[in-house]
Design a protein around this motif. Structure first.
Motif, PDB file in Angstrom:
ATOM      1  N   UNK A   1       6.983  10.734  -6.302  1.00  0.00           N
ATOM      2  CA  UNK A   1       5.896  11.665  -6.082  1.00  0.00           C
ATOM      3  C   UNK A   1       6.281  12.895  -7.126  1.00  0.00           C
TER       4      UNK A   1
ATOM      5  N   UNK B   1       0.629  -1.175  -0.141  1.00  0.00           N
ATOM      6  CA  UNK B   1       0.050  -0.033  -0.181  1.00  0.00           C
ATOM      7  C   UNK B   1       0.822   1.129  -0.102  1.00  0.00           C
TER       8      UNK B   1
ATOM      9  N   UNK C   1       1.660   4.734  -2.920  1.00  0.00           N
ATOM     10  CA  UNK C   1       1.275   6.187  -2.630  1.00  0.00           C
ATOM     11  C   UNK C   1       1.484   7.139  -3.406  1.00  0.00           C
ATOM     12  N   UNK C   2       2.621   7.028  -4.346  1.00  0.00           N
ATOM     13  CA  UNK C   2       3.082   8.137  -5.267  1.00  0.00           C
ATOM     14  C   UNK C   2       3.150   7.544  -6.785  1.00  0.00           C
ATOM     15  N   UNK C   3       2.506   6.219  -6.959  1.00  0.00           N
ATOM     16  CA  UNK C   3       2.987   5.803  -8.215  1.00  0.00           C
ATOM     17  C   UNK C   3       1.971   6.430  -9.318  1.00  0.00           C
ATOM     18  N   UNK C   4       2.253   6.554 -10.399  1.00  0.00           N
ATOM     19  CA  UNK C   4       1.526   7.002 -11.492  1.00  0.00           C
ATOM     20  C   UNK C   4       0.557   6.037 -11.756  1.00  0.00           C
TER      21      UNK C   4
ATOM     22  N   UNK D   1      -3.420  12.421   0.956  1.00  0.00           N
ATOM     23  CA  UNK D   1      -3.022  10.810   1.192  1.00  0.00           C
ATOM     24  C   UNK D   1      -3.159  10.501   2.562  1.00  0.00           C
TER      25      UNK D   1
ATOM     26  N   UNK E   1       4.894  11.815 -10.104  1.00  0.00           N
ATOM     27  CA  UNK E   1       3.540  11.749 -10.300  1.00  0.00           C
ATOM     28  C   UNK E   1       2.924  13.316 -10.619  1.00  0.00           C
TER      29      UNK E   1
ATOM     30  N   UNK F   1      -0.727  17.207  -1.638  1.00  0.00           N
ATOM     31  CA  UNK F   1      -0.840  15.641  -2.037  1.00  0.00           C
ATOM     32  C   UNK F   1      -0.601  14.730  -0.767  1.00  0.00           C
TER      33      UNK F   1
ATOM     34  N   UNK G   1      -4.211   7.727  -8.151  1.00  0.00           N
ATOM     35  CA  UNK G   1      -3.367   8.890  -7.574  1.00  0.00           C
ATOM     36  C   UNK G   1      -3.225   9.998  -8.599  1.00  0.00           C
ATOM     37  N   UNK G   2      -3.362   9.906  -9.879  1.00  0.00           N
ATOM     38  CA  UNK G   2      -3.550  11.061 -10.883  1.00  0.00           C
ATOM     39  C   UNK G   2      -4.864  11.804 -10.512  1.00  0.00           C
TER      40      UNK G   2
END
Lengths: 474, 97
Positions: B22, A401, A405-408, B83, B25, B79, A412-413
């Motif tokens: 990040x 998990x 958290x910052x995966x493209x 989260x 992203x 962000x 998340x986008x």
């Protein structure tokens, strides 16, 4: 009754703010400096009682106001230093009679603006003995017999530096070892506290920073030595204060600073702390009080706790407050003010960051920043106060998990797009400005290019600072 | 004449100095949202389509300005906060009720 040489230097010429300003300032300096130095020598030689005190006050006041009106420059700084010497010799020769009260008050006023000739600090704490070089006692004895006239961090012959403790394999700065002892994360020995953001950083990422910049310290030490050679009263006072410390050497009737004097002040742990590099580098040589005032973690709140900027005592080489070194005061205040955050940082280090970092080290070579970011995300959830922490820190499920958290990915986008949407106005202004800058630069550089004509390049290809956006030559 | 992006994507230089997930992203989200905006601004109302190099160059300038002014870190912080809120809700659904 002797006439003061400064009586002949008025009025000052008006300095043009533009053409030839530097030349005019230098000319003014060459006229004023010898006059002040001559008067200082006269006062030291003839004693104050020989002079017309009212006339002296008048000229001193005029000089003070005239220098204040000069533009900020090296010349002004040199003149201010000479006025500090002037005030020093006058002040040291004032008696307690009522007639001297106005002159004493004037000296105070000038010193409040131009500063004081610095004196020795009562205490210059060094790293604990366990962290000092093994031959430290021998070294400082030798250093007390070495004259240093122009030390600096980049000097070849008189290089000022942190002394270090050598083990069988490596050498570590004594100050770093001492600060680690004070500010190491008790829950994670690989981290220590940064006083810039109340968080713990890897030891290798932390800079040992002088709150009062080392260049400023050296400058003030050299001024103290210069004043000792001007004023015998001040010299005797400093020799008494520094008695037995090995700070001064006398040669051919002149006083010099010893290597020990400069090295001990540079290594004073009461003026040192850890900062993370993105704070330490821009801090550079700023005045410490101004830096503290501007820094969001200290700001006005810290200064108010002291009773205002003027409460900082700048009479010694290292600034103090109520007898305590300013950096020590700032550190204590920081711990008291951010105690909760610091405790959270320790908690994160012990229970979240470290386990995740260890876990991630095996699978992620992409850099600590990413892992740290991810660890924080999960840590915040853990701090919310549920029982998932223990499992979260080690379970594969949690790791998966966190890793995402910052995966493209579309989820998340969407979150990120929501943030961009909430910042639409700010981002719109930035994109508007930078695109105009880019177009303007491209237009200038690509003569005859087929790029479409700009509709709005004439009014804003530079911002207020005059800096151009978007011009990016290869 | 102007720096050409290095890998068939935009933000050549910016990407080189910012490689955390990040960052990538945020970069991708900005690219999706603002490439059309930049393209339209470069066209300035004309029918001529701006070149790839110009769009990439202007985008790089945009990203660098965000970094320089601290907006970049502020966006990432927002962000992160969002989260965190989501994580809190996931781990501790009772919170906030």
């Amino acid at each position: 009754m002797p006439e003061l040489a400064i009586s002949r230097i008025f009025p000052f010429d008006t300095i043009s703010p533009r053409i030839g300003k530097q030349r005019q300032l230098e000319a003014l300096k060459s006229r004023i400096l010898p006059a002040i130095q001559q008067d200082i020598a006269s006062i030291v030689r003839d004693e104050l009682g020989e002079f017309d005190i009212l006339a002296m006050m008048d000229y001193l006041n005029q000089l003070f106001q005239a220098i204040q009106a000069l533009p900020r420059s090296m010349v002004r700084s040199d003149l201010e230093q000479q006025v500090r010497f002037f005030v020093l010799v006058v002040r040291n020769r004032l008696d307690d009679s009522d007639g001297m009260v106005p002159l004493r008050q004037l000296c105070e006023n000038i010193s409040r603006v131009f500063g004081f000739v610095p004196e020795l600090n009562a205490d210059v704490p060094l790293p604990d003995a366990q962290f000092l070089p093994t031959q430290f006692a021998t070294s400082v004895t030798e250093w007390a017999n070495i004259i240093w006239q122009n030390p600096g961090r980049n000097s070849v012959d008189e290089r000022i530096h942190f002394f270090g403790r050598r083990t069988s394999t490596i050498r570590k700065d004594s100050v770093r070892l001492h600060l680690l002892e004070l500010d190491r994360n008790p829950a994670n020995s690989e981290e220590a506290l940064s006083y810039a953001d109340a968080d713990f950083y890897n030891l290798g990422d932390l800079q040992v920073d002088h709150l009062q910049p080392s260049d400023d310290i050296i400058h003030r030490q050299l001024e103290l030595i210069a004043a000792m050679n001007i004023d015998s009263i001040f010299r005797d006072k400093m020799l008494e204060q520094g008695g037995g410390k090995g700070y001064f050497m006398s040669q051919d009737g002149r006083i010099f600073g010893s290597k020990r004097f400069f090295m001990e002040y540079h290594n004073c742990v009461g003026n040192l702390w850890f900062l993370n590099p993105n704070e330490g580098t821009p801090k550079s040589n700023q005045d410490p009080v101004e830096w503290l005032e501007k820094h969001p973690r200290f700001s006005e709140r810290f200064l108010v706790s002291l009773g205002g900027k003027d409460a900082v005592d700048k009479r010694s080489i290292l600034f103090t407050y109520a007898g305590e070194l300013l950096a020590d005061r700032a550190k204590n205040w920081f711990h008291a003010t951010y105690a909760q955050e610091i405790a959270v940082g320790q908690f994160l280090g012990a229970h979240v960051s470290q386990p995740f970092l260890q876990q991630a080290a095996a699978v992620d070579t992409g850099g600590g920043g990413h892992v740290r970011f991810m660890a924080r995300t999960a840590a915040a959830a853990a701090i919310a106060g549920d029982e998932h922490l223990g499992r979260g820190a080690s379970s594969d499920d949690s790791s998966a998990s966190i890793g995402s958290a910052a995966e493209i990915n579309p989820a998340n986008l969407v979150v990120m797009a929501g943030i961009l949407e909430s910042e639409r106005e700010v981002l719109g202004a930035v994109v508007d400005r930078t695109t105009r800058g880019y177009k303007s630069a491209a237009k200038r550089r690509r003569v005859g290019d087929a790029m479409p004509a700009a509709d709005d390049v004439d009014d804003a290809d530079e911002d207020e600072s005059g800096e151009e956006h978007g011009a990016r030559p290869s | 004449m102007f720096k050409r992006p290095t890998s068939g994507t935009f933000f050549g230089r910016s990407q080189a100095s910012r490689s955390r997930p990040e960052d990538r992203l945020l970069l991708e989200a900005l690219r999706q949202e603002y490439t059309p905006v930049i393209s339209a601004k470069l066209a300035g109302g004309s029918d001529v389509t701006p070149s790839f190099d110009d769009i990439a160059g202007a985008f790089d300038a945009f990203v660098e300005e965000l970094c320089k002014t601290g907006e970049w870190d502020r966006l990432l912080q927002k962000y992160l906060e969002r989260k965190i809120a989501a994580e809190r809700a996931r781990f501790n659904p009772a919170a906030g009720k």
